[in-house]
Design an enzyme around this catalytic site. Structure first.
Site, short mmCIF file in Angstrom:
data_model
loop_
_atom_site.label_atom_id
_atom_site.label_comp_id
_atom_site.label_asym_id
_atom_site.label_seq_id
_atom_site.Cartn_x
_atom_site.Cartn_y
_atom_site.Cartn_z
N ASP A 1 41.44 38.28 38.59
CA ASP A 1 41.82 38.18 37.46
C ASP A 1 41.73 37.58 37.19
OD1 ASP A 1 44.28 40.44 38.09
OD2 ASP A 1 45.52 38.90 39.40
N LYS B 1 37.02 39.99 34.53
CA LYS B 1 35.57 40.38 35.32
C LYS B 1 35.80 41.95 34.27
CE LYS B 1 37.58 40.94 38.92
NZ LYS B 1 38.96 39.76 39.26
N GLY B 2 36.97 42.91 33.92
CA GLY B 2 36.86 43.91 33.47
C GLY B 2 36.20 43.86 32.19
N GLY C 1 43.05 45.58 38.91
CA GLY C 1 44.18 46.02 37.95
C GLY C 1 42.62 45.46 37.07
N HIS C 2 42.03 45.82 36.01
CA HIS C 2 40.79 45.62 34.83
C HIS C 2 41.31 46.07 33.71
CE1 HIS C 2 37.60 45.35 38.10
NE2 HIS C 2 38.56 44.50 38.77
N ARG D 1 36.57 54.27 62.66
CA ARG D 1 36.18 54.91 62.82
C ARG D 1 37.02 56.76 63.02
NH1 ARG D 1 32.74 52.10 67.58
NH2 ARG D 1 34.61 51.54 67.49
N GLN E 1 38.91 42.02 42.31
CA GLN E 1 39.45 40.69 43.44
C GLN E 1 38.34 39.73 42.93
OE1 GLN E 1 39.86 44.24 45.62
NE2 GLN E 1 41.21 44.16 44.24
N THR F 1 48.33 44.89 38.61
CA THR F 1 48.66 46.42 38.93
C THR F 1 50.24 46.61 39.74
OG1 THR F 1 46.06 46.76 39.68
CG2 THR F 1 48.06 47.68 41.22
N ARG G 1 53.33 41.62 38.45
CA ARG G 1 54.35 40.33 39.00
C ARG G 1 53.64 39.65 38.41
NH1 ARG G 1 52.19 40.94 45.17
NH2 ARG G 1 51.01 41.27 44.80
N LYS G 2 54.78 38.50 38.16
CA LYS G 2 54.29 37.31 37.61
C LYS G 2 53.34 36.23 38.54
CE LYS G 2 58.17 35.26 34.89
NZ LYS G 2 59.36 34.42 34.86
N LEU H 1 39.68 30.49 28.04
CA LEU H 1 39.49 29.29 27.22
C LEU H 1 40.56 29.19 25.94
CD1 LEU H 1 37.52 26.71 27.84
CD2 LEU H 1 36.82 27.33 25.56
N ASP H 2 41.09 30.10 25.16
CA ASP H 2 41.79 29.40 24.07
C ASP H 2 43.52 29.19 24.86
OD1 ASP H 2 41.55 32.41 25.27
OD2 ASP H 2 43.51 32.28 24.81
N GLY I 1 39.21 34.42 24.09
CA GLY I 1 40.29 35.82 23.59
C GLY I 1 40.10 36.96 24.16
P1 GDP Z 1 40.43 41.09 36.04
O1 GDP Z 1 41.34 41.74 36.87
O2 GDP Z 1 39.00 40.42 36.78
O3 GDP Z 1 40.28 42.04 35.08
O4 GDP Z 1 41.34 40.86 35.14
P2 GDP Z 1 43.26 41.58 35.21
O5 GDP Z 1 42.69 42.53 33.83
O6 GDP Z 1 43.51 41.60 35.30
O7 GDP Z 1 43.30 40.19 33.94
C1 GDP Z 1 42.96 39.28 33.00
C2 GDP Z 1 43.95 39.81 31.84
O8 GDP Z 1 43.66 38.16 30.53
C3 GDP Z 1 43.90 40.41 31.40
O9 GDP Z 1 44.82 41.05 30.43
C4 GDP Z 1 42.29 40.23 29.41
O10 GDP Z 1 43.21 41.18 28.90
C5 GDP Z 1 43.03 38.79 29.28
N1 GDP Z 1 41.66 38.15 28.88
C6 GDP Z 1 40.40 38.52 28.83
N2 GDP Z 1 39.99 37.06 28.55
C7 GDP Z 1 40.70 36.98 28.17
C8 GDP Z 1 40.14 35.41 27.27
O11 GDP Z 1 38.97 34.90 27.33
N3 GDP Z 1 41.80 35.07 26.69
C9 GDP Z 1 43.03 35.89 26.28
N4 GDP Z 1 43.72 34.79 26.18
N5 GDP Z 1 42.77 36.60 27.86
C10 GDP Z 1 41.61 37.07 27.66
P1 IMO Z 2 41.66 42.69 40.24
O1 IMO Z 2 40.25 43.67 41.03
C1 IMO Z 2 44.64 40.07 41.99
C2 IMO Z 2 46.20 40.10 46.01
C3 IMO Z 2 47.67 40.73 46.25
C4 IMO Z 2 47.92 40.24 47.68
C5 IMO Z 2 46.12 40.08 48.59
C6 IMO Z 2 46.10 41.76 49.22
O2 IMO Z 2 42.52 42.75 39.20
O3 IMO Z 2 41.31 40.79 40.06
P2 IMO Z 2 46.29 44.00 48.94
O4 IMO Z 2 46.91 45.08 48.33
O5 IMO Z 2 44.59 43.71 48.21
O6 IMO Z 2 45.86 44.31 50.20
O7 IMO Z 2 46.53 42.93 48.69
O8 IMO Z 2 45.79 40.38 47.24
N1 IMO Z 2 44.93 41.77 45.31
C7 IMO Z 2 44.78 41.11 43.99
N2 IMO Z 2 45.16 40.20 43.57
N3 IMO Z 2 43.42 40.67 41.32
C8 IMO Z 2 43.22 41.95 42.23
O9 IMO Z 2 42.42 42.64 41.61
C9 IMO Z 2 44.09 41.86 43.85
N4 IMO Z 2 43.91 43.22 44.47
C10 IMO Z 2 44.60 42.99 45.82
O10 IMO Z 2 48.16 40.65 44.94
O11 IMO Z 2 47.79 38.88 47.75
MG MG Z 3 43.63 42.24 37.94
#
Ligand code: GDP
Ligand code: IMO
Ligand code: MG
Length: 434
Positions: free
Chosen positions: A21, A24-25, A48-49, A153, A234, A310, A313-314, A342-343, A425
């Site tokens: 999180d 990356k997306g 979840g991207h 396998r 991940q 995804t 959860r908090k 950074l914001d 942002g």
């Molecule tokens: P990923 O799994 O690495 O693709 O990241 P996620 O999408 O799960 O979580 C990143 C969250 O931060 C998403 O809600 C994005 O829209 C948001 N986000 C990404 N870059 C920024 C940023 O520079 N500032 C803020 N405030 N939010 C961002």
């Molecule tokens: P992105 O690509 C954050 C965490 C789960 C759990 C552990 C194992 O959005 O960054 P799993 O279902 O993979 O067997 O769960 O890994 N986890 C993630 N945490 N971002 C993710 O993906 C994650 N994918 C799995 O919360 O702790």
């Molecule tokens: Mg994510």
């Protein structure tokens, strides 16, 4: 596009440097402008991207984040575990957004492993049965059990989906031991192979036209001079080997897996971009030395809208951990860093950064390797002045407050890696290129 105008000029692997999180997306979506092919090489719909363009927000779990860019080829590699139902639902959702996601530009490796209903059931039952500190807090998407079957396998590969007889035989084989577990250990009803196949069959038919030889697609693309973007899911510290084992996911998330997980030689990927969030978050269980259980943690969680993309959860929040990131640099050898969110740090009077760990009376520059070693360390912090200004509208290095620039310079100095992109942002436009 002329090479000098590209923000990515060589085949690049994008990975998360923390616990997922990192954003990356958003970064993949940005770099896709210069790429021709985007390929996912590991993980599944545990990812979840989030992509934000203007008022539209889209969360992708399985399909590469490059899909929003018309005409770019998006590939799902052999290293991914794919849930057919989720794939079809995601294609439908893209259609609602008027995004073409047909087999002409979206393709799945024939060697991709399939997540079956029994994998999801086993994942959930195991987590329910575990108590307190043993719980991994998986996403419940069947990721671990699907990778287990691959290693044992007895996995089902995407290519098998078009052969009903083979499918039935393989499902029978897959359920042989699992049904004993279901019935005797978890005391739930065993699954009937035929019923499992009937549940999968409609999706199997829809999926077949998307199948291809991803390795050959990459080879042909590279021969034409097309640029390839490898999209990691991940984060480094969720890696099955190098992460905070056993609180990890079940695949290699490090950059080195980009080639094995997509079917190309290691030197096809020329550069690595590590995505680093300006603070640290984690979803699910496991050690987190810089976690903040006070009001600053709540501030980051709320201001950063840190909810799992995804599972909802908090996310747990804490200070930036440079000791953890030094390990990420060692494991991925990134050429550049994209620093995100950074914001979110604006408005904090003081910002702390973990520089090293104290562990059993010694100072460590990297995480200890003993199981759960990271839960026994004490972070050694350096304190920095914060900044009050909102930076969400800043588009240049000079426009950032002095304290924010110093924060970035410290990161570069400790990690010996250039911060090439700063994200302020969620929107595409809220980005500074240095
Ligand atoms: P990923 O799994 O690495 O693709 O990241 P996620 O999408 O799960 O979580 C990143 C969250 O931060 C998403 O809600 C994005 O829209 C948001 N986000 C990404 N870059 C920024 C940023 O520079 N500032 C803020 N405030 N939010 C961002
Ligand atoms: P992105 O690509 C954050 C965490 C789960 C759990 C552990 C194992 O959005 O960054 P799993 O279902 O993979 O067997 O769960 O890994 N986890 C993630 N945490 N971002 C993710 O993906 C994650 N994918 C799995 O919360 O702790
Ligand atoms: Mg994510």
């Amino acid at each position: 596009m002329k090479p000098e105008n590209r923000i990515m000029s060589k085949n690049t692997v994008v990975i998360g440097a923390q616990w997922g999180d990192e954003g990356k997306g958003k970064i993949v979506d940005l770099l896709t402008e210069s790429a021709d092919i985007i390929v996912r090489f590991q993980g599944g719909n545990n990812a979840g991207h989030t992509l934000v363009v203007g008022k539209q927000k889209l969360i992708l779990h399985l399909i590469p984040s490059g899909i929003l860019h018309e005409g770019k080829k998006c590939l799902i590699g052999n290293g991914v575990v794919l849930d057919p139902q989720v794939f079809c639902a995601e294609v439908d959702k893209l259609r609602e957004f008027s995004i073409a996601a047909g087999p002409e530009r979206l393709k799945i490796s024939r060697k991709t492993q399939v997540i079956m209903p029994y994998h999801k059931q086993l994942d959930s039952l195991r987590e329910e049965q575990k108590s307190g500190p043993e719980k991994i807090g998986t996403t419940g998407r069947g990721i671990g059990p699907a990778y287990e079957d691959k290693a044992a396998r007895i996995g089902i590969r995407a290519v098998d989906l078009s052969d009903p007889d083979l499918m039935l035989r393989k499902i029978e084989q897959g359920l042989l031991e699992k049904n004993v577990l279901f019935e005797k250990y978890y005391q739930v009803k065993p699954l009937a192979p035929k019923e499992v196949w009937e549940r999968i069959e409609p999706y199997a038919q829809k999926l077949t036209p998307y199948l291809t030889d991803v390795s050959s697609e990459l080879e042909q693309g590279a021969a034409k001079g097309e640029l390839i973007l490898f999209e990691g899911a991940q984060g480094t510290h969720l890696d099955i080997d190098h992460g905070t084992y056993p609180f990890v996911t079940s695949s290699n998330t490090v950059a080195g897996n980009a080639s094995a997980g997509s079917g190309c030689g290691p030197i096809l990927a020329r550069e690595v971009m590590a995505v680093v969030k300006a603070y640290t978050t984690r979803v699910g269980s496991g050690p987190f030395p810089t976690e903040l259980l006070d009001e600053t943690g709540v501030y980051l969680q709320e201001k950063g809208s840190e909810f799992g993309a995804t599972t909802g959860r908090k996310r747990r929040c804490g200070w930036l951990d440079l000791a953890l990131l030094k390990e990420s640099v060692r494991l991925n050898a990134p050429n550049e860093i994209a620093l995100t969110k950074l914001d979110v740090l604006s408005g904090l009077p003081e910002i702390k950064v973990c520089m090293a760990y104290r562990h059993e009376g010694r100072e460590l520059a990297h995480p200890p390797q003993k199981e759960n070693g990271l839960s026994a360390v004490e972070p050694i912090y350096q304190s920095l002045p914060g900044w009050a200004e909102d930076v969400a509208g800043v588009r240049s290095w000079e426009g950032l407050p002095r304290a924010a620039r110093d924060y970035i310079l410290l990161i570069e100095d400790v990690l010996k890696t250039r911060v090439a992109i700063v994200s302020v942002g969620p929107d595409r436009s809220q980005t500074l290129f240095r």
